[in-house]
Design a protein around this motif. Structure first.
Motif, PDB file in Angstrom:
ATOM      1  N   MET A  15       0.831  -1.205   0.000  1.00  0.00           N
ATOM      2  CA  MET A  15       0.000   0.000   0.000  1.00  0.00           C
ATOM      3  C   MET A  15       0.870   1.261   0.000  1.00  0.00           C
ATOM      4  SD  MET A  15      -2.818   1.286   2.790  1.00  0.00           S
ATOM      5  CE  MET A  15      -3.508   2.929   2.655  1.00  0.00           C
ATOM      6  N   THR A  16       1.945   1.220   0.793  1.00  0.00           N
ATOM      7  CA  THR A  16       2.826   2.385   0.882  1.00  0.00           C
ATOM      8  C   THR A  16       3.437   2.712  -0.474  1.00  0.00           C
ATOM      9  OG1 THR A  16       3.331   1.833   3.168  1.00  0.00           O
ATOM     10  CG2 THR A  16       4.830   3.324   2.059  1.00  0.00           C
ATOM     11  N   GLU A  17       3.893   1.649  -1.198  1.00  0.00           N
ATOM     12  CA  GLU A  17       4.501   1.875  -2.512  1.00  0.00           C
ATOM     13  C   GLU A  17       3.470   2.428  -3.483  1.00  0.00           C
ATOM     14  OE1 GLU A  17       7.011  -1.282  -4.061  1.00  0.00           O
ATOM     15  OE2 GLU A  17       7.115  -2.144  -2.068  1.00  0.00           O
ATOM     16  N   THR A  18       2.218   1.939  -3.393  1.00  0.00           N
ATOM     17  CA  THR A  18       1.161   2.426  -4.287  1.00  0.00           C
ATOM     18  C   THR A  18       0.897   3.909  -4.053  1.00  0.00           C
ATOM     19  OG1 THR A  18       0.141   0.238  -4.188  1.00  0.00           O
ATOM     20  CG2 THR A  18      -1.209   2.039  -5.020  1.00  0.00           C
ATOM     21  N   VAL A  19       0.827   4.302  -2.791  1.00  0.00           N
ATOM     22  CA  VAL A  19       0.599   5.717  -2.453  1.00  0.00           C
ATOM     23  C   VAL A  19       1.743   6.577  -2.980  1.00  0.00           C
ATOM     24  CG1 VAL A  19       0.457   7.343  -0.538  1.00  0.00           C
ATOM     25  CG2 VAL A  19      -0.838   5.222  -0.446  1.00  0.00           C
ATOM     26  N   LEU A  20       2.980   6.102  -2.797  1.00  0.00           N
ATOM     27  CA  LEU A  20       4.128   6.881  -3.258  1.00  0.00           C
ATOM     28  C   LEU A  20       4.126   7.037  -4.775  1.00  0.00           C
ATOM     29  CD1 LEU A  20       7.003   5.538  -0.980  1.00  0.00           C
ATOM     30  CD2 LEU A  20       5.954   7.795  -0.910  1.00  0.00           C
ATOM     31  N   GLN A  21       3.774   5.947  -5.514  1.00  0.00           N
ATOM     32  CA  GLN A  21       3.730   6.026  -6.966  1.00  0.00           C
ATOM     33  C   GLN A  21       2.620   6.964  -7.439  1.00  0.00           C
ATOM     34  OE1 GLN A  21       5.796   4.853  -9.228  1.00  0.00           O
ATOM     35  NE2 GLN A  21       7.117   3.940  -7.666  1.00  0.00           N
ATOM     36  N   LYS A  22       1.461   6.905  -6.744  1.00  0.00           N
ATOM     37  CA  LYS A  22       0.304   7.710  -7.144  1.00  0.00           C
ATOM     38  C   LYS A  22       0.577   9.202  -6.979  1.00  0.00           C
ATOM     39  CE  LYS A  22      -4.669   8.200  -6.267  1.00  0.00           C
ATOM     40  NZ  LYS A  22      -5.814   7.697  -5.467  1.00  0.00           N
ATOM     41  N   TYR A  23       1.244   9.560  -5.877  1.00  0.00           N
ATOM     42  CA  TYR A  23       1.473  10.971  -5.579  1.00  0.00           C
ATOM     43  C   TYR A  23       2.934  11.367  -5.765  1.00  0.00           C
ATOM     44  CZ  TYR A  23      -3.144  10.619  -3.425  1.00  0.00           C
ATOM     45  OH  TYR A  23      -4.468  10.414  -3.193  1.00  0.00           O
TER      46      TYR A  23
ATOM     47  N   PHE B 217      12.857   3.136  12.031  1.00  0.00           N
ATOM     48  CA  PHE B 217      13.509   2.453  10.912  1.00  0.00           C
ATOM     49  C   PHE B 217      14.683   1.604  11.411  1.00  0.00           C
ATOM     50  CE2 PHE B 217      16.883   2.553   7.640  1.00  0.00           C
ATOM     51  CZ  PHE B 217      16.232   1.878   6.626  1.00  0.00           C
ATOM     52  N   ALA B 218      15.489   2.180  12.315  1.00  0.00           N
ATOM     53  CA  ALA B 218      16.622   1.437  12.865  1.00  0.00           C
ATOM     54  C   ALA B 218      16.150   0.194  13.603  1.00  0.00           C
ATOM     55  CB  ALA B 218      17.429   2.338  13.804  1.00  0.00           C
ATOM     56  N   GLU B 219      15.042   0.329  14.325  1.00  0.00           N
ATOM     57  CA  GLU B 219      14.520  -0.833  15.056  1.00  0.00           C
ATOM     58  C   GLU B 219      14.157  -1.967  14.106  1.00  0.00           C
ATOM     59  OE1 GLU B 219      11.332  -1.718  18.568  1.00  0.00           O
ATOM     60  OE2 GLU B 219      10.811  -0.167  17.149  1.00  0.00           O
ATOM     61  N   ARG B 220      13.471  -1.635  13.033  1.00  0.00           N
ATOM     62  CA  ARG B 220      13.042  -2.677  12.090  1.00  0.00           C
ATOM     63  C   ARG B 220      14.225  -3.303  11.368  1.00  0.00           C
ATOM     64  NH1 ARG B 220       8.245   0.362   8.929  1.00  0.00           N
ATOM     65  NH2 ARG B 220       8.061  -1.655   7.881  1.00  0.00           N
ATOM     66  N   LYS B 221      15.239  -2.497  11.048  1.00  0.00           N
ATOM     67  CA  LYS B 221      16.414  -3.046  10.354  1.00  0.00           C
ATOM     68  C   LYS B 221      17.268  -3.891  11.297  1.00  0.00           C
ATOM     69  CE  LYS B 221      17.687  -2.079   6.591  1.00  0.00           C
ATOM     70  NZ  LYS B 221      17.443  -2.714   5.277  1.00  0.00           N
TER      71      LYS B 221
ATOM     72  N   VAL C  12      11.217   1.171   0.013  1.00  0.00           N
ATOM     73  CA  VAL C  12      10.926   2.594  -0.186  1.00  0.00           C
ATOM     74  C   VAL C  12      12.223   3.389  -0.118  1.00  0.00           C
ATOM     75  CG1 VAL C  12       9.529   4.544   0.569  1.00  0.00           C
ATOM     76  CG2 VAL C  12       8.712   2.211   0.949  1.00  0.00           C
ATOM     77  N   GLY C  13      12.666   3.896  -1.265  1.00  0.00           N
ATOM     78  CA  GLY C  13      13.916   4.639  -1.294  1.00  0.00           C
ATOM     79  C   GLY C  13      15.110   3.710  -1.329  1.00  0.00           C
ATOM     80  N   PRO C  14      16.323   4.269  -1.444  1.00  0.00           N
ATOM     81  CA  PRO C  14      17.536   3.440  -1.466  1.00  0.00           C
ATOM     82  C   PRO C  14      17.725   2.700  -0.150  1.00  0.00           C
ATOM     83  CG  PRO C  14      18.083   5.781  -1.323  1.00  0.00           C
ATOM     84  CD  PRO C  14      16.619   5.706  -1.584  1.00  0.00           C
ATOM     85  N   ARG C  15      17.748   1.364  -0.232  1.00  0.00           N
ATOM     86  CA  ARG C  15      17.918   0.496   0.933  1.00  0.00           C
ATOM     87  C   ARG C  15      16.856   0.751   2.016  1.00  0.00           C
ATOM     88  NH1 ARG C  15      22.705  -2.205   0.857  1.00  0.00           N
ATOM     89  NH2 ARG C  15      22.611  -2.561   3.105  1.00  0.00           N
ATOM     90  N   GLY C  16      15.718   1.295   1.603  1.00  0.00           N
ATOM     91  CA  GLY C  16      14.604   1.489   2.534  1.00  0.00           C
ATOM     92  C   GLY C  16      14.687   2.745   3.365  1.00  0.00           C
TER      93      GLY C  16
ATOM     94  N   PRO D  33      10.420   5.674   6.897  1.00  0.00           N
ATOM     95  CA  PRO D  33       9.741   6.496   7.911  1.00  0.00           C
ATOM     96  C   PRO D  33       8.902   7.620   7.313  1.00  0.00           C
ATOM     97  CG  PRO D  33      12.031   6.126   8.520  1.00  0.00           C
ATOM     98  CD  PRO D  33      11.882   5.643   7.113  1.00  0.00           C
ATOM     99  N   ILE D  34       9.377   8.203   6.196  1.00  0.00           N
ATOM    100  CA  ILE D  34       8.610   9.267   5.544  1.00  0.00           C
ATOM    101  C   ILE D  34       7.334   8.698   4.944  1.00  0.00           C
ATOM    102  CG2 ILE D  34       8.662  10.994   3.697  1.00  0.00           C
ATOM    103  CD1 ILE D  34      11.719  11.128   4.131  1.00  0.00           C
ATOM    104  N   ALA D  35       7.433   7.513   4.335  1.00  0.00           N
ATOM    105  CA  ALA D  35       6.246   6.871   3.771  1.00  0.00           C
ATOM    106  C   ALA D  35       5.248   6.520   4.873  1.00  0.00           C
ATOM    107  CB  ALA D  35       6.659   5.606   3.017  1.00  0.00           C
ATOM    108  N   ASP D  36       5.734   6.043   5.994  1.00  0.00           N
ATOM    109  CA  ASP D  36       4.839   5.721   7.119  1.00  0.00           C
ATOM    110  C   ASP D  36       4.123   6.967   7.621  1.00  0.00           C
ATOM    111  OD1 ASP D  36       5.585   3.079   6.970  1.00  0.00           O
ATOM    112  OD2 ASP D  36       7.109   3.229   8.538  1.00  0.00           O
ATOM    113  N   ALA D  37       4.872   8.073   7.724  1.00  0.00           N
ATOM    114  CA  ALA D  37       4.273   9.326   8.193  1.00  0.00           C
ATOM    115  C   ALA D  37       3.197   9.807   7.226  1.00  0.00           C
ATOM    116  CB  ALA D  37       5.355  10.389   8.357  1.00  0.00           C
TER     117      ALA D  37
END
Length: 375
Positions: free
Chosen positions: A1-9, A66-70, A84-88, A92-96
């Protein structure tokens, strides 16, 4: 869903980022140009310093998620966010953005005013406490004499946000989670308070700058050594007070779903999320200042001291905070969740007696002038 939103906007986001970058550069340039006028205006100068603290802090909170998840991903032989973005790095910006676009649903018969105020009560103390936290001996927003007392008083207010969120939601799940969380926070707040009393005795001051300067000499002069039991109690109590694993019983999925914030969505939920991570950073900063020498170099008083004189003092503080935050994440990946009775027993029957006994031992050390910490 996050990637779809980023592509759309994608176009709108790029334009927004460009405008934000231009505005930021313009503000910085104007700030440098009128710097003398800004410093002459006490209110405006204080506002600029607050912005310089809060904006990087919010960025650190976002990228701590992001650091926690990685990091936990690597510990569990996974990759973590990498789309989302280089190496993810833009995750955090996409989540926000996703949370900003989600609707805030207020439950039927909920107290709308308290429902909205509760997240603010949770995050406000975590941000306001930074007003007295020194980054170096001169870099501090407000170097007040009773800064340690100010921090203790402010951090105690956060529990009201939890209680009000559970009560205002008009949900039994949320209310039960709030009661469990509030009892846990209050219990460990007592142990943390006793640990701070030990630091007060050792440093001879309520001022955080004076407490750090009292640890000068070498890393063996830092308070972690004479106050080691209090250091452990303080840090573990900080993990419990922030409702982090393995003390996150307020979010017991099998009994009470997500706990006190189960009815929250969108940015209202995001503020609770930000408050948790902002409190983690605050606990890490306080532990570094009170027990690990703050901005003092770990090579001070050794043969290698001259080799590292070029390192800015603030980097040592950030490094110590990073180690503390890594422990937060490591605990989550390692330990299973405690039962509620085990958590309460640890706080009341283990930590509080340990702190009281060690305060007596510390008092005796002060009377006997045992150096190099108490002479």
């Amino acid at each position: 869903m996050t990637e779809t939103v980023l592509q759309k906007y994608k176009g709108q986001l790029l334009l927004t980022g460009l405008v934000a970058a231009v505005v930021s550069v313009a503000v910085v340039v104007l700030g440098f140009h009128f710097w003398d006028d800004i410093k002459a205006n006490v209110l405006l100068y204080t506002l600029v310093k607050i912005i310089c603290i809060v904006v990087p802090l919010m960025g650190a909170v976002a990228y701590l998620t992001f650091a926690e998840r990685k990091i936990i991903g690597y510990m569990q032989v996974r990759v973590g966010p990498n789309r989302v973005g280089p190496r993810g790095w833009l995750q955090p910006i996409a989540d926000a953005l996703k949370l900003l676009m989600k609707e805030i649903v207020v439950p039927t018969n909920a107290n709308r005013f308290l429902f909205v105020v509760a997240p603010m009560l949770s995050i406000a103390p975590a941000l306001a406490a930074w007003a007295v936290l020194p980054f170096t001996d001169t870099l501090v927003l407000a170097n007040i004499d009773a800064s340690l007392l100010y921090v203790l008083a402010l951090t105690s207010i956060g529990v009201y946000g939890v209680i009000i969120a559970g009560w205002a939601s008009n949900s039994k799940y949320a209310f039960l989670g709030a009661m469990r969380s509030a009892a846990q926070i209050v219990s460990y707040e007592i142990a943390m308070g006793f640990a701070l009393v030990g630091v007060l005795i050792a440093g001879g001051s309520l001022n955080l700058v004076d407490i750090v300067e009292a640890q000068q000499g070498s890393f063996l002069h830092w308070f972690w050594l004479p106050l080691f039991p209090l250091f452990l109690v303080y840090f573990i109590s900080g993990v419990a007070e922030t409702n982090r694993a393995p003390f996150d019983v307020s979010e017991g999925e099998s009994e009470i779903v997500a706990g006190f914030h189960v009815e929250y969505s969108g940015m209202a939920f995001a503020v609770f999320f930000l408050a948790e991570y902002a409190n983690m950073i605050l606990i890490a900063a306080l532990a570094a200042l009170m027990f690990l020498g703050g901005w003092l170099s770990p090579f001070q008083g050794t043969w290698f001291e001259s080799w590292f004189d070029w390192v800015p003092a603030i980097f040592w503080l950030f490094g110590k905070m990073s180690v503390m935050l890594l422990l937060f994440l490591w605990f989550r990946a390692t330990f299973p969740r405690y039962r509620y009775d085990q958590i309460m027993r640890l706080g009341w029957k283990v930590f509080i007696p340990i702190t009281i006994v060690w305060l007596v031992v510390e008092g005796a050390a002060v009377i006997l002038d045992i150096g190099p910490w108490f002479d």
